[in-house]
Design a protein around this motif. Structure first.
Motif, mmCIF file in Angstrom:
data_model
loop_
_atom_site.group_PDB
_atom_site.id
_atom_site.type_symbol
_atom_site.label_atom_id
_atom_site.label_comp_id
_atom_site.label_asym_id
_atom_site.label_seq_id
_atom_site.Cartn_x
_atom_site.Cartn_y
_atom_site.Cartn_z
ATOM 1 N N GLN A 37 -8.569 -14.239 -1.059
ATOM 2 C CA GLN A 37 -7.583 -14.265 0.021
ATOM 3 C C GLN A 37 -6.153 -14.226 -0.531
ATOM 4 N N LYS A 40 -5.358 -10.737 -1.586
ATOM 5 C CA LYS A 40 -5.063 -9.901 -0.417
ATOM 6 C C LYS A 40 -3.656 -10.154 0.110
ATOM 7 N N GLU A 41 -3.199 -11.402 0.043
ATOM 8 C CA GLU A 41 -1.873 -11.780 0.532
ATOM 9 C C GLU A 41 -0.774 -11.515 -0.513
#
Length: 160
Positions: A37, A40-41
């Motif tokens: 995550q 992805k960020e």
């Protein structure tokens, strides 16, 4: 948990997910999902290996270049920083406070190569008012890791 993961992988990007999960008191899947995550960020932007080039016998020189620029209308320093960032010789670009506006870390094979880059590419940008080049002669600590070690004496110990 994010901060603890980030601190751990910042010091050692090769840390095993299972080891990290044990350190954090959680399971592997939770750590893995959190890392995916954060990738992805764009919180985790990459994984790097730190090399002490002085010990490799490969010619490599680093320099810190201070750059004074005229900010562009509507974009300020962004367009200039982006332009400088696109050169393959450029390792890092920072907006800084003080007498200069941008700090550029570049790498090359020789002092001459770095000097030519500064004079032919950086200094020739229309918005660049001046530059100051500082060659890195030796690194003692880099990215939190101490590189310099005390030299081992080659003298024989003589006792009475």
């Amino acid at each position: 948990m994010r901060e603890m993961i980030l601190k751990a992988i910042e010091k050692n990007s090769r840390v095993d997910i299972h080891e990290l999960a044990i350190m954090l008191g959680t399971d592997d899947e939770t750590v893995y999902n959190e890392m995916v995550q954060m990738e992805k960020e764009n919180i985790i932007c990459g994984y790097h290996t730190m090399i002490d080039w002085d010990k490799t016998g490969i010619d490599k020189i680093s320099a810190l270049i201070e750059v004074k620029v005229t900010p562009q209308k509507d974009t300020g320093f962004e367009k200039i920083a982006e332009m400088i960032s696109n050169y393959p010789e450029v390792n890092s670009v920072y907006l800084i406070s003080g007498s200069y506006d941008i700090l550029v870390l570049i790498e090359g094979k020789t002092l001459r190569e770095v000097s030519l880059f500064v004079s032919e590419k950086l200094a020739s940008i229309d918005s660049v008012l001046s530059t100051a080049t500082h060659f890195v002669l030796r690194k003692y600590k880099d990215h939190g890791t101490v590189l310099a070690t005390k030299p081992v004496s080659e003298r024989m110990l003589v006792t009475p």
